[in-house]
Enzyme design. Structure first.
Site, PDB file in Angstrom:
ATOM      1  N   ARG A 213      22.634  28.320  40.115  1.00  0.00           N
ATOM      2  CA  ARG A 213      22.952  29.482  38.690  1.00  0.00           C
ATOM      3  C   ARG A 213      23.536  30.752  39.230  1.00  0.00           C
ATOM      4  NH1 ARG A 213      19.180  31.351  36.487  1.00  0.00           N
ATOM      5  NH2 ARG A 213      19.918  30.096  34.161  1.00  0.00           N
TER       6      ARG A 213
ATOM      7  N   GLU B 168       8.512  20.793  24.410  1.00  0.00           N
ATOM      8  CA  GLU B 168       9.709  20.238  25.911  1.00  0.00           C
ATOM      9  C   GLU B 168       9.951  21.887  26.754  1.00  0.00           C
ATOM     10  OE1 GLU B 168      12.941  18.333  25.117  1.00  0.00           O
ATOM     11  OE2 GLU B 168      11.526  16.014  24.593  1.00  0.00           O
ATOM     12  N   PRO B 169       8.838  22.447  26.947  1.00  0.00           N
ATOM     13  CA  PRO B 169       9.163  23.761  27.565  1.00  0.00           C
ATOM     14  C   PRO B 169       9.438  23.417  29.510  1.00  0.00           C
ATOM     15  CG  PRO B 169       6.999  23.508  27.670  1.00  0.00           C
ATOM     16  CD  PRO B 169       7.608  22.077  26.318  1.00  0.00           C
ATOM     17  N   GLY B 170      10.532  24.175  29.605  1.00  0.00           N
ATOM     18  CA  GLY B 170      10.356  24.163  31.040  1.00  0.00           C
ATOM     19  C   GLY B 170      10.323  25.157  32.564  1.00  0.00           C
ATOM     20  N   ARG B 171      11.838  26.120  31.681  1.00  0.00           N
ATOM     21  CA  ARG B 171      12.093  27.110  32.344  1.00  0.00           C
ATOM     22  C   ARG B 171      10.857  28.180  31.921  1.00  0.00           C
ATOM     23  NH1 ARG B 171      17.321  29.575  32.151  1.00  0.00           N
ATOM     24  NH2 ARG B 171      17.909  28.098  31.107  1.00  0.00           N
TER      25      ARG B 171
ATOM     26  N   TYR C  42      15.384  24.994  37.741  1.00  0.00           N
ATOM     27  CA  TYR C  42      16.574  25.030  37.895  1.00  0.00           C
ATOM     28  C   TYR C  42      16.812  25.270  38.622  1.00  0.00           C
ATOM     29  CZ  TYR C  42      15.948  23.518  33.230  1.00  0.00           C
ATOM     30  OH  TYR C  42      15.568  23.386  31.792  1.00  0.00           O
TER      31      TYR C  42
ATOM     32  N   CYS D  12      32.003  27.710  51.573  1.00  0.00           N
ATOM     33  CA  CYS D  12      32.790  27.916  52.131  1.00  0.00           C
ATOM     34  C   CYS D  12      34.032  28.283  50.997  1.00  0.00           C
ATOM     35  CB  CYS D  12      34.188  27.178  53.225  1.00  0.00           C
ATOM     36  SG  CYS D  12      32.797  27.209  55.026  1.00  0.00           S
ATOM     37  N   GLU D  13      32.947  29.149  49.868  1.00  0.00           N
ATOM     38  CA  GLU D  13      33.710  29.536  48.652  1.00  0.00           C
ATOM     39  C   GLU D  13      33.623  30.584  48.229  1.00  0.00           C
ATOM     40  OE1 GLU D  13      33.896  26.801  45.532  1.00  0.00           O
ATOM     41  OE2 GLU D  13      33.218  25.129  47.083  1.00  0.00           O
TER      42      GLU D  13
HETATM   43  N1  LLP Z   1      14.269  19.740  26.832  1.00  0.00           N
HETATM   44  C1  LLP Z   1      15.441  18.717  26.498  1.00  0.00           C
HETATM   45  C2  LLP Z   1      16.386  18.060  25.770  1.00  0.00           C
HETATM   46  C3  LLP Z   1      16.703  19.852  26.843  1.00  0.00           C
HETATM   47  O1  LLP Z   1      17.950  19.510  27.665  1.00  0.00           O
HETATM   48  C4  LLP Z   1      16.307  20.602  27.981  1.00  0.00           C
HETATM   49  C5  LLP Z   1      16.897  21.540  28.748  1.00  0.00           C
HETATM   50  C6  LLP Z   1      14.635  21.330  27.889  1.00  0.00           C
HETATM   51  C7  LLP Z   1      13.789  20.211  26.178  1.00  0.00           C
HETATM   52  C8  LLP Z   1      13.818  22.284  28.426  1.00  0.00           C
HETATM   53  O2  LLP Z   1      14.501  23.533  28.978  1.00  0.00           O
HETATM   54  P1  LLP Z   1      14.200  24.720  28.542  1.00  0.00           P
HETATM   55  O3  LLP Z   1      12.613  24.897  28.207  1.00  0.00           O
HETATM   56  O4  LLP Z   1      14.014  24.629  30.681  1.00  0.00           O
HETATM   57  O5  LLP Z   1      14.574  25.820  28.736  1.00  0.00           O
HETATM   58  N2  LLP Z   1      20.213  24.175  34.430  1.00  0.00           N
HETATM   59  C9  LLP Z   1      20.519  25.599  32.799  1.00  0.00           C
HETATM   60  C10 LLP Z   1      19.385  24.936  32.043  1.00  0.00           C
HETATM   61  C11 LLP Z   1      19.904  23.992  31.189  1.00  0.00           C
HETATM   62  C12 LLP Z   1      18.923  22.840  30.134  1.00  0.00           C
HETATM   63  C13 LLP Z   1      19.276  21.760  29.914  1.00  0.00           C
HETATM   64  N3  LLP Z   1      18.381  20.967  28.948  1.00  0.00           N
HETATM   65  C14 LLP Z   1      19.764  26.557  33.563  1.00  0.00           C
HETATM   66  O6  LLP Z   1      19.205  26.379  35.024  1.00  0.00           O
HETATM   67  O7  LLP Z   1      19.488  28.114  32.847  1.00  0.00           O
END
Ligand code: LLP
Length: 445
Positions: free
Chosen positions: A315, A276-279, A387, A358-359
């Site tokens: 962030r 489940e890659p996002g970042r 994100y 305003c912070e």
């Molecule tokens: N799978 C699950 C169950 C998750 O909770 C997450 C991220 C991912 C996959 C994706 O993770 P990644 O590959 O993107 O690292 N807002 C924060 C990051 C929160 C991540 C939450 N869960 C930031 O800006 O660093």
């Protein structure tokens, strides 16, 4: 690794000068590179190919429909954590079987939508959620495939707000409870409890936490299978890093080199893997363009006050996160040779890049050495594809920014900037009478 480069003294996204995008779309605007998105997805998919995983891009990192469509068209699936994200995934054309649904607080309505959409894997995070899942499944006459989220109690060594794999988190159940969970619930025929899910945190820049977590998950699978349970799916979650500065993150191939050998034999025996890659896909594929509204000094400090702030990119103020920032057309041709926390070029001076909110906690970058800046200059804030937009808010009644997707020489507006009308849609200045339940009905609840 990305397609944002300085050429002839000016930042380009693929074949398009960033300044042209800002003039056409205004600021603040998020700009994504299609080539970078697909480059990262391709490298990850190839690196993990020996496991033939279902790669599900994490919608929460960058949920724009055009981005999701691009990723789905390349063959990936999507990871969602809410009914809204699930509807985005479906709207982007993702087949149900390529969608996985995690999340610690899914409502019955969200579970029902997931079942009716015939998604690939429902990740359950608690005994209470499992009970709800069973009754929703019975009501809909569906038999969803379910994975239990386990919490392997490893420290991902990342920010405490995004650390999810330690025993004391709200996510998943610990290994002890997982054993009891299968013992007491695997016989339930309304659902097919046949998988394990984990996600230890984000971003994780070292291999050991992944290796530890996967090793613990495999040991648990062995134990469960020894007492007659069948585990067909192992969802490893996300958490791979991105380059917030040059060379910070291991490559997809490095993560794969550590993880693939542990799983190879299991996969050969039929275990299916989900990632489940996002970042790691989206972060380096996006920049935020913002214009300096005013330059100002306060005591010893110089401030560049921009039209983006914590409402556009949360962030830095929320996690103290570092994002490299640089003018799009730097004065004196001071193009950065790489991206680093400390830039040592002659002719730089220290400045705080802040927003209009305003912070005092409203900043994008503090104490940075940058070429000289003036009112009207355009800045790029790098590694904001993940994100960034997804955590933006309308605080102080600023509309959400525009989003642009670049493909070679073309720039597509994929979300228009919000206007005042968007801000007040849904508000009723004179109020609307709420139909309250009668005292008797309320009492009978
Ligand atoms: N799978 C699950 C169950 C998750 O909770 C997450 C991220 C991912 C996959 C994706 O993770 P990644 O590959 O993107 O690292 N807002 C924060 C990051 C929160 C991540 C939450 N869960 C930031 O800006 O660093």
């Amino acid at each position: 690794m990305d397609s944002f480069e300085f050429r002839d003294g000016a930042l380009h996204c693929e074949g398009v000068p960033a300044e042209f995008i800002a003039r056409a779309a205004g600021t603040p605007t998020y700009v994504y590179s299609r080539a970078t998105l697909l480059g990262h997805l391709g490298r990850l998919t190839r690196a993990f190919a020996p496991l033939d995983p279902l790669v599900c891009f994490s919608v929460k990192s960058c949920p724009n429909l055009a981005v999701l469509r691009t990723i789905v068209a390349a063959g990936a699936g999507l990871d969602v954590v809410s009914g809204g994200e699930l509807q985005r995934a479906l709207a982007a054309g993702c087949p149900g079987e390529r969608i996985v649904f995690a999340g610690v607080g899914k409502t019955d309505a969200e579970l029902e939508l997931a079942m009716r959409s015939a998604i690939g894997l429902l990740n359950v995070e608690s005994e209470s959620e499992f009970a709800a899942l069973v009754s929703v499944a019975r009501r809909c006459g569906k038999q969803p495939r379910v994975a239990l989220r386990i919490n392997p109690d490893v420290d991902p060594q990342t920010h405490r707000y995004t650390s999810t794999g330690k025993k004391e988190t709200k996510f998943g159940v610990d290994i002890e409870r997982a054993r009891a969970f299968f013992r007491d619930r695997a016989g339930e025929t309304a659902v097919r409890l046949c998988g394990l899910h984990l996600h230890i945190g984000s971003p994780v820049f070292r291999m050991e936490p992944f290796v530890d977590a996967v090793t613990k998950a495999l040991a648990l699978i062995d134990e469960l299978e020894a007492v007659g349970h069948r585990i067909e799916w192992l969802d490893l979650g996300g958490g791979f890093g991105a380059d917030y500065f040059s060379g910070q993150s291991p490559a997809a191939a490095d993560y794969a080199a550590a993880i693939v050998p542990i799983l190879g034999e299991r996969v050969a025996r039929g275990l299916r893997i989900v990632l489940e890659p996002g970042r790691s896909i989206a972060a380096n594929a996006g920049i935020l363009l913002t214009r300096i509204i005013h330059m100002k000094s306060g005591g010893e400090r110089a401030f560049a006050i921009c039209d983006a702030g914590m409402h556009t990119l949360l962030r830095p103020s929320h996690y103290d996160a570092f994002h490299f920032a640089w003018p799009v057309t730097p004065a004196d041709g001071l193009v950065p040779p790489h991206r680093a926390a400390e830039m040592a070029l002659p002719g730089l001076s220290s400045v705080d890049i802040v927003g209009p909110i305003c912070e005092s906690g409203d900043f994008l970058a503090l104490n940075r050495s940058l070429p000289s800046l003036k009112r009207g200059d355009l800045l790029a804030i790098f590694t904001t594809g993940a994100y960034g937009m997804s955590m933006a808010s309308r605080y102080n009644s600023f509309g959400l920014p525009a989003e642009v997707l670049v493909d070679g020489e073309r720039a597509l507006l994929i979300r228009r900037r919000e206007e005042f009308g968007d801000l007040i849609r849904g508000e009723t200045p004179t109020g609307e009478a709420l139909e309250l339940p009668s005292a008797q009905a309320a009492g009978s609840r």
